[in-house]
Design a protein around this motif. Structure first.
Motif, PDB file in Angstrom:
ATOM      1  N   ALA A  29       0.822  -1.206   0.000  1.00 36.49           N
ATOM      2  CA  ALA A  29       0.000   0.000   0.000  1.00 36.49           C
ATOM      3  C   ALA A  29       0.857   1.257   0.000  1.00 36.49           C
ATOM      4  O   ALA A  29       0.533   2.242  -0.674  1.00 36.49           O
ATOM      5  CB  ALA A  29      -0.920   0.002   1.214  1.00 36.49           C
ATOM      6  N   ALA A  30       1.954   1.217   0.762  1.00 40.00           N
ATOM      7  CA  ALA A  30       2.799   2.415   0.848  1.00 40.00           C
ATOM      8  C   ALA A  30       4.120   2.067   1.522  1.00 40.00           C
ATOM      9  O   ALA A  30       4.209   1.092   2.274  1.00 40.00           O
ATOM     10  CB  ALA A  30       2.099   3.509   1.652  1.00 40.00           C
ATOM     11  N   VAL A  31       5.143   2.882   1.239  1.00 41.32           N
ATOM     12  CA  VAL A  31       6.436   2.772   1.917  1.00 41.32           C
ATOM     13  C   VAL A  31       6.659   4.066   2.696  1.00 41.32           C
ATOM     14  O   VAL A  31       6.342   5.154   2.201  1.00 41.32           O
ATOM     15  CB  VAL A  31       7.571   2.540   0.892  1.00 41.32           C
ATOM     16  N   PHE A  32       7.179   3.938   3.919  1.00 41.88           N
ATOM     17  CA  PHE A  32       7.419   5.093   4.781  1.00 41.88           C
ATOM     18  C   PHE A  32       8.907   5.177   5.107  1.00 41.88           C
ATOM     19  O   PHE A  32       9.563   4.146   5.260  1.00 41.88           O
ATOM     20  CB  PHE A  32       6.604   4.978   6.070  1.00 41.88           C
ATOM     21  N   PRO A  37      11.322  11.557   1.146  1.00 46.19           N
ATOM     22  CA  PRO A  37      10.596  10.568   0.337  1.00 46.19           C
ATOM     23  C   PRO A  37      10.913  10.673  -1.153  1.00 46.19           C
ATOM     24  O   PRO A  37      10.874   9.666  -1.864  1.00 46.19           O
ATOM     25  CB  PRO A  37       9.121  10.899   0.602  1.00 46.19           C
ATOM     26  N   GLU A  38      11.231  11.877  -1.612  1.00 46.21           N
ATOM     27  CA  GLU A  38      11.559  12.063  -3.032  1.00 46.21           C
ATOM     28  C   GLU A  38      12.811  11.281  -3.427  1.00 46.21           C
ATOM     29  O   GLU A  38      12.996  10.920  -4.583  1.00 46.21           O
ATOM     30  CB  GLU A  38      11.821  13.560  -3.317  1.00 46.21           C
ATOM     31  N   ALA A  39      13.686  11.038  -2.444  1.00 46.67           N
ATOM     32  CA  ALA A  39      14.970  10.396  -2.740  1.00 46.67           C
ATOM     33  C   ALA A  39      14.854   8.868  -2.725  1.00 46.67           C
ATOM     34  O   ALA A  39      15.805   8.161  -3.038  1.00 46.67           O
ATOM     35  CB  ALA A  39      16.015  10.841  -1.717  1.00 46.67           C
ATOM     36  N   VAL A  40      13.674   8.344  -2.338  1.00 46.22           N
ATOM     37  CA  VAL A  40      13.506   6.887  -2.234  1.00 46.22           C
ATOM     38  C   VAL A  40      12.702   6.379  -3.424  1.00 46.22           C
ATOM     39  O   VAL A  40      11.574   6.812  -3.653  1.00 46.22           O
ATOM     40  CB  VAL A  40      12.782   6.521  -0.915  1.00 46.22           C
ATOM     41  N   LYS A  41      13.291   5.459  -4.170  1.00 45.32           N
ATOM     42  CA  LYS A  41      12.607   4.904  -5.349  1.00 45.32           C
ATOM     43  C   LYS A  41      12.324   3.427  -5.095  1.00 45.32           C
ATOM     44  O   LYS A  41      13.248   2.651  -4.874  1.00 45.32           O
ATOM     45  CB  LYS A  41      13.511   5.064  -6.578  1.00 45.32           C
TER      46      LYS A  41
END
Lengths: 327, 327
Positions: A29-32, A37-41
């Motif tokens: 559903a989501a990654v935290f 957050p922009e730097a995590v792909k």
């Protein structure tokens, strides 16, 4: 569909993501993250990455949150905090602090009416489970655990801290003779040195004193001094080509006797051979995440370990299907 | 103390008795038989043998009754009948009839407020459990079960029915090459012949036609025709000296892949090497007998298999002790 949230996107978080993709009744559903957050792909198409802050507002979007932080400082805080909001699973592995961690998480989860599974993975986890089953079946016996062949992150890091070392990969390797003596049911008394050897592949800085580095490694207290250790100096290219994976595994063996004269010996062995430690750990966690959601739906709450969870909860099959196909 | 009753005193009943003696929180309360009780001599000092009839009057003396009869005709009748009076454990292993057996036992146990554990032992039992755990952890994979090296009672009996055969011991043996291919994660497709060989030790009657006996064995449909079978003719003395035990064991292996490109292979192996099949089966049953009593004390009722029982119930240690010592 079971909606999974992942908090922490390092090796373990990525392993959980890969495991979720293999389970047809789950969706990521989501990654935290605590990073930007922009730097995590992430690998899964369409899945958004949020800052940790968002977790306080997403209770309706996630059925179970997987906590992928470290045991030293992250999980002791995060697991109780998020068990107060979500069903959670963690892989807490600081053995001495498990009673305290269990108590904190249990209080939070019960108060919130959630299920929290702690110390989940393969050790602690599947290895613990096999120790328990084997101990209950053979009360008169002896336990042995061997680790490897596999990469120990802690030992690799310890070598990296030595002056003149650019990179290191440390493999823990069980000693064949010890394994064979155990499997033969001989219940040998084994020293640390007799059970495992250690092998280090080291990239040194140019001009570094290799003899000194080797000596510092093999004599390092706690980490290497009690083991027979081999050191190989290699190039950065060799490191990348031959040692970029994180394989691991090991054996849990219990041997014991039965009969009124102890005349019969039995050997129970559980063996794991893993190409990827984090992806296998993530796969165990995914199965227990399903169990957490199912148990909570039935009204169960509080902190659980692998010992407290009936195996059927791990499966998406019904009791009838399990009895028909797997019993 | 958990007071154990054993009904049926053949190989399995004796195995359960030996297992009870190894568990400090259990005592053998009584043995029941359909034979003349005077003719049955048990190993445990001071334990009385009763006729089956006595079971209707001993509900206050026994916490759990272990049913050690055969799956063909005994257990389908006995387990539902005695689940209406006692917590019970059986080792029912007629796979195709498990749904029907489960339903009958479940109805009786629920009506009586008792717990009944069916199909308990190592296969079905510990092997089933390992198939379940491994399937849940690695959904994208393949299961393999190997049996042996061990004595197959069914195959030994089949050979004994051939004219001119006085005695036989049949060993089932896994094929090393097949095991190694599976362990290498290659997910091979294996025929019956490629997985196991069969070895028969035969005592023939004097003057019997050995060539005919051998031919009848190796060509026997279902039992031997699909296998490579070796036949050895031996003397009665050799049979007694070298083949009087009932060793068995085997391997449950699941191999599977993880990763977004299936790039990592994992091997989970559970291996048993048993000097005595009935004593090990009895040891598994003893642990599940403890679980049945504990679950019933908590108010649980009905039919359970190994899939439905949280591992902690098998142990006499508390949750705190288990987490401290085995997690």
């Amino acid at each position: 569909m079971i909606r999974i949230g992942i908090f922490g996107y390092g090796n373990l978080g990525k392993g959980v993501e890969a495991a979720v993709a293999k389970n047809k009744d789950m969706e990521l559903a989501a990654v935290f993250t605590r990073r930007d957050p922009e730097a995590v792909k992430v690998m899964t198409p369409g899945v958004k990455v949020y800052h940790e802050e968002a977790l306080k507002d997403m209770k309706d979007a996630i059925d179970v949150l997987i906590l992928c932080g470290g045991s030293a400082t992250d999980l002791p805080v995060q697991t109780p905090a998020y068990a107060a909001m979500y069903n959670v699973v963690d892989s807490f592995d600081t053995h001495a602090r498990i009673p305290e961690h269990f108590a904190n998480v249990d209080a939070a989860a019960k108060e919130a009416g959630k299920v929290a599974v702690i110390s989940c993975g393969w050790d602690p986890g599947m290895f613990s489970l096999n120790r328990l089953y084997a101990n209950c079946i053979l009360p008169d016996g002896q336990d042995y655990t061997f680790w490897g062949k596999g990469v120990s992150q802690g030992h690799s890091d310890a070598v990296r801290r030595i002056e003149g070392v650019k990179d290191c990969r440390q493999y823990t390797i069980p000693v064949d003779e010890a394994l064979e003596a155990v499997r033969a049911g001989k219940q040998p008394e084994l020293t640390t040195r007799e059970k495992h050897t250690r092998e280090c592949f080291v990239v040194a800085e140019e001009g570094a004193d290799l003899a000194r580095i080797e000596s510092e490694i093999v004599n390092m207290p706690n980490y290497f001094a009690d083991y027979n250790t081999t050191v190989h100096f290699i190039t950065e290219e060799e490191m990348k080509a031959n040692h970029s994976g994180l394989p691991h595994g090991g054996n849990v063996i219990r041997t014991g006797v039965t009969g009124f004269h102890n005349e019969n010996t039995h050997v129970i062995e559980y063996k794991l051979t893993l190409d990827s430690n984090p992806e296998f750990t993530g796969s165990v966690i995914a199965a227990y995440a399903r169990a957490a959601v199912r148990m909570n739906k039935e009204g169960q709450t509080g902190c659980k370990t692998v010992f407290d969870i009936a195996p059927a909860y791990l499966s998406d099959l019904s009791g009838e299907e399990l009895r028909a196909h797997l019993l």
